[in-house]
Design an enzyme around this catalytic site. Structure first.
Site, PDB file in Angstrom:
ATOM      1  N   HIS A  71       2.043   6.835   0.120  1.00 59.62           N
ATOM      2  CA  HIS A  71       1.196   6.112   0.891  1.00 59.62           C
ATOM      3  C   HIS A  71      -0.426   6.097   0.660  1.00 59.62           C
ATOM      4  CE1 HIS A  71      -0.876   4.739   4.687  1.00 59.62           C
ATOM      5  NE2 HIS A  71       0.191   4.033   5.106  1.00 59.62           N
ATOM      6  N   HIS A  80       0.836  -1.134  -0.034  1.00 60.03           N
ATOM      7  CA  HIS A  80      -0.042   0.026  -0.074  1.00 60.03           C
ATOM      8  C   HIS A  80       0.670   1.134   0.019  1.00 60.03           C
ATOM      9  CE1 HIS A  80       0.986  -0.284   4.387  1.00 60.03           C
ATOM     10  NE2 HIS A  80       0.620   0.937   4.393  1.00 60.03           N
TER      11      HIS A  80
END
Length: 169
Positions: free
Chosen positions: A91, A76
């Site tokens: 992120h 992620h």
């Protein structure tokens, strides 16, 4: 550098002369203020300053020419160091680590040399919009102590093409 060289660099539009480094959109979407991210770590710039993007696409790409540092096990988020020494952290979303990799597919590998626009991670946006706390994706510079000037851009951005941040070291 002589006087004329200095004058030439002051009036030149060449990015190399002005020392401006462009960070390109690692994903498509709309730029949002980093302070609006619903996570104190990003909103208060604890891990660095930058922008966030409300995503519309399905992939994250290298925002600079450089080397992939870390790709999280859950795919992620990733870090990248540019050839000019800028350390970036991308992120996807907030609390997306809790999805344990669901909705993400790693394309690049840690330590890989990449160019702007090279795919790093693919994602399933409809799934993530349903399951994540937020899909706002912070793009931050983690070595701000080395940055003289940070210019945050705004508006809609296209993955791998549109500048999102301009930096002077």
């Amino acid at each position: 550098m002589g006087l004329f060289d200095k004058l030439k660099s002051l009036v030149s539009d060449d990015k190399k002369d002005t020392g401006t480094i462009e960070i390109v959109a690692p994903l498509s979407g709309e730029i949002v203020n980093i302070e609006d991210v619903p996570d104190v770590v990003f909103a208060e710039k604890i891990v660095g300053d930058g922008i966030a993007i409300k995503p519309t696409g399905n992939k994250m790409v290298a925002p600079v020419d450089g080397t992939i540092g870390k790709i999280f096990e859950t795919n992620h988020a990733f870090s990248i160091e540019s050839d000019s020494g800028i350390e970036l952290f991308v992120h996807f979303g907030i609390d997306t680590v809790e999805l344990k990799g669901e909705g993400f597919k790693r394309i690049a590998e840690e330590g890989q040399r990449v160019k702007v626009g090279d795919p790093v991670i693919e994602f399933d946006l409809p799934l993530l919009e349903e399951k994540a706390k937020s899909t706002l994706t912070p793009v931050v510079i983690s070595n701000m102590d080395e940055i003289k000037e940070l210019i945050k851009l705004s508006g809609s951005v296209t993955v791998g093409e549109t500048p999102v941040i301009r930096i002077k070291k």
